[in-house]
Write an enzyme that holds these catalytic residues in place. Structure first.
Site, PDB file in Angstrom:
ATOM      1  N   ARG A 266      61.256 114.255  42.965  1.00 10.89           N
ATOM      2  CA  ARG A 266      60.891 113.416  44.033  1.00 10.89           C
ATOM      3  C   ARG A 266      59.741 112.102  43.264  1.00 10.89           C
ATOM      4  O   ARG A 266      59.217 112.078  42.318  1.00 10.89           O
ATOM      5  CB  ARG A 266      59.573 114.134  44.740  1.00 10.89           C
TER       6      ARG A 266
ATOM      7  N   GLU B 129      73.943 116.048  30.325  1.00  6.70           N
ATOM      8  CA  GLU B 129      74.119 116.487  30.979  1.00  6.70           C
ATOM      9  C   GLU B 129      75.188 115.367  32.015  1.00  6.70           C
ATOM     10  O   GLU B 129      76.243 116.002  32.323  1.00  6.70           O
ATOM     11  CB  GLU B 129      72.996 115.437  32.118  1.00  6.70           C
TER      12      GLU B 129
ATOM     13  N   HIS C 206      59.121 119.978  33.460  1.00  3.02           N
ATOM     14  CA  HIS C 206      60.136 119.374  33.573  1.00  3.02           C
ATOM     15  C   HIS C 206      60.525 118.547  31.684  1.00  3.02           C
ATOM     16  O   HIS C 206      60.366 118.479  31.381  1.00  3.02           O
ATOM     17  CB  HIS C 206      60.853 118.942  34.357  1.00  3.02           C
TER      18      HIS C 206
ATOM     19  N   GLY D 247      67.996 114.491  35.094  1.00  2.51           N
ATOM     20  CA  GLY D 247      66.999 115.329  36.036  1.00  2.51           C
ATOM     21  C   GLY D 247      67.175 113.806  37.273  1.00  2.51           C
ATOM     22  O   GLY D 247      66.811 112.821  37.229  1.00  2.51           O
ATOM     23  N   THR D 248      66.412 115.532  38.455  1.00  2.46           N
ATOM     24  CA  THR D 248      65.864 114.605  40.080  1.00  2.46           C
ATOM     25  C   THR D 248      64.656 115.165  40.059  1.00  2.46           C
ATOM     26  O   THR D 248      63.804 116.458  39.518  1.00  2.46           O
ATOM     27  CB  THR D 248      66.707 115.582  40.718  1.00  2.46           C
TER      28      THR D 248
ATOM     29  N   GLU E 163      58.481 119.706  50.541  1.00  2.00           N
ATOM     30  CA  GLU E 163      58.957 120.311  49.796  1.00  2.00           C
ATOM     31  C   GLU E 163      59.971 121.656  49.195  1.00  2.00           C
ATOM     32  O   GLU E 163      60.465 122.164  51.141  1.00  2.00           O
ATOM     33  CB  GLU E 163      58.272 120.973  48.665  1.00  2.00           C
TER      34      GLU E 163
END
Ligand SMILES: [Zn+2]
Lengths: 478, 68
Positions: A167, A226, A184, A164-165, A277
């Site tokens: 920040r 993924e 998430h 996952g991405t 953001e």
């Protein structure tokens, strides 16, 4: 068979050949030059990736805006750079159905990400040319990492491994903050570890094959891997991964530029943010998780790939456009075959447009409710517009026509208060709560009462022929 | 050592020096983790200023769960 890139470097070479990458050879300052160039590249039509070869005080380069235009997005898929968005959506849908394509596990010596190892005196700045992206950010941020974590109860279950991405704020030479929002996948794993006061091992990978970055920011199911999707999007070619050094149950992309290995420190929260953001505003300071970096591997002359975020559209909007639309479309289509297409390209799907056949009166609203109860749509989507099957949801002129001529606001607009929401949306009050709005712009269908008969204009039979004639005459003018 | 541009704390330190020697230093605040480079002149907007009291009361993401 479409073109498949082994790694970021092969993709950058293609972008350069296609006139979609520029090199800045003159020395630039880390701030504000790199962030500013990211904003500027996104302002240009079909903006290129921007590669900075010489950054003051650093020995390593930066590339930004790699995904930042529809041309680059098409090239990522191995398609011609002028491919229309709708065709890219359809091609993604086709390849999506090849899932799962199991990844190929490479031995350590074949993985280029292992060319160099740092396991003492960790200093992120030696490897990455870190910089502040927007002026009011609380420090240097890594905005485009693919982060790998495992399920502590089933560490060897590849399907429950998450890419996952999230920040990342650089807090020290060997310490970073990470944002794990409750919605998430990584938050599920973190909670299990923190209940036992255990470290959660993670691998932060940078400079990835563009489809890895694409999948890392795609909302897929918790038990969907993924990497098996990357293989599908590579049109069936397995993606190459290799075990992390310090946590061999975690698999990292074999040829990425940099791998930062470490762990989330259990039960610790420190100040993180603000950070500019994706909704185009800053999200303020909060107490968030901290990661200790204990081990780095990297390629020779590592390239730091990072992205700019600003008022849409910027690179992140291209990255999170079709990878938000396709899974929502697939989830709707499973139970509602009438659905034709989903355009959820606006601010990570906070607004979504669905085209559908209408089986019976009220069906449009039913489709909207379905979208609002998908895993991604539930927190993210705030406004759903439903249009008839003959309206192309990627053609906003057509969508506006449907709204102006199909919507009777007192019956076709529904407001639903107190629903789950996306806390980074500044209109989400309290943060995490949304009021949803459905605009049903489909044509009324029985048993709904048809109050006025309507006869749609038809496209004249020879329109396509005349398009050809006019195009030919235009060409003669050149 | 300079005070923190965000929370005015005097408890700041050099986080890192430039990999190419002598080009810049980067500083970090030990209280609020704000970091900045010697090449910058940070102007933190009033709405983003912090103090010790505010730091204690910031929202926690995600919440820390109870121990099993
Ligand atoms: Zn401070």
């Amino acid at each position: 068979m479409s073109k498949v890139y082994k790694d970021l470097r092969e993709f950058l070479a293609t972008l350069e050949e296609e006139g979609q990458l520029v090199r800045v050879k003159e020395q630039v300052n880390p701030e504000p030059d790199i962030g500013t160039a990211g904003r500027a590249a996104a302002n240009l039509k079909n903006g290129p990736a921007v590669f900075f070869e010489n950054i003051r005080g650093y020995k390593t380069p930066v590339v930004t805006n790699v995904h930042g235009s529809w041309a680059n997005h098409a090239l990522m898929l191995g398609m011609p750079k002028d491919t229309p968005v709708k065709e890219q959506f359809e091609e993604l849908n086709r390849r999506w159905d090849l899932f799962p394509v199991p990844p190929k596990i490479l031995p350590r010596e074949e993985a280029l990400c292992k060319q160099n190892v740092i396991d003492k005196d960790i200093n992120l700045f030696d490897v990455l040319a870190l910089y502040r992206i927007n002026e009011q950010d609380g420090g240097s941020f890594i905005s485009k990492a693919s982060i790998i974590s495992g399920d502590p109860s089933e560490p060897d279950n590849l399907n429950k491994q998450n890419v996952g991405t999230y920040r990342i704020q650089v807090k020290d030479k060997d310490r970073v903050g990470i944002q794990a929002l409750a919605m998430h996948d990584i938050a599920v794993q973190l909670e299990q570890a923190e209940r036992k006061n255990e470290k959660l091992p993670i691998a932060i990978t940078l400079g990835n094959n563009p489809l890895v970055t694409f999948m890392a920011s795609t909302p897929v199911g918790y038990d969907q891997n993924e990497y098996e999707f990357v293989g599908a999007l590579q049109d069936g070619v397995p993606f190459e991964i290799t075990p992390a050094d310090t946590a061999p149950h975690l698999y990292v992309p074999a040829h990425c530029e940099v791998v930062l290995e470490g762990y989330i420190i259990p039960r610790v929260r420190e100040v993180e943010g603000p950070f500019g953001e994706f909704p185009g505003s800053y999200s303020g300071a909060r107490l968030q998780c901290e990661v200790k970096i204990t081990h780095i591997t990297h390629r020779d002359n590592p390239i730091f790939e990072n992205l700019y975020l600003g008022i849409p559209w910027t690179e992140i909007d291209y990255l999170m456009a079709l990878n938000t639309s396709v899974p929502l479309y697939k989830q709707l289509k499973e139970t509602m075959p009438e659905v034709q297409a989903v355009n959820a390209m606006y601010t990570h799907g906070m607004l979504a447009i669905v085209s559908t056949k209408v089986r019976y009166g009220g069906y449009g609203k039913g489709v909207a409710f379905r979208l609002l109860s998908t895993p991604h749509g539930m927190p993210y989507t705030k406004v759903v517009i439903v249009v008839d099957e003959f309206v192309d949801p990627f053609n906003l002129e057509q969508v506006m026509w449907a709204i102006t001529t199909r919507v009777k606001p007192d019956k076709d607009v529904a407001i639903i208060p107190n629903c789950p929401g996306m806390p980074l949306d500044p209109s989400s009050v309290p943060p995490g709560i949304h009021t949803k709005m459905i605009i049903d712009a489909t044509t009324p269908t029985p048993p709904e009462k048809i109050e006025r008969e309507t006869q749609l204009l038809e496209t004249p039979k020879d329109t396509a022929k005349w398009e050809g004639i006019i195009r030919g005459l235009l060409d003669n003018l050149k | 050592m300079k005070a923190c541009p965000r929370c005015d704390s005097a408890d700041t330190r050099v986080m890192v020096k430039s990999p190419v020697a002598g080009e810049w230093e980067m500083y970090v605040c030990n209280d609020c983790y704000y970091s900045w480079r010697s090449l910058e002149d940070p102007q933190v907007l009033p709405k983003f200023k912090l103090n010790k009291e505010m730091i204690k009361n910031l929202g926690v993401i995600p919440p820390v769960p109870p121990l099993d």
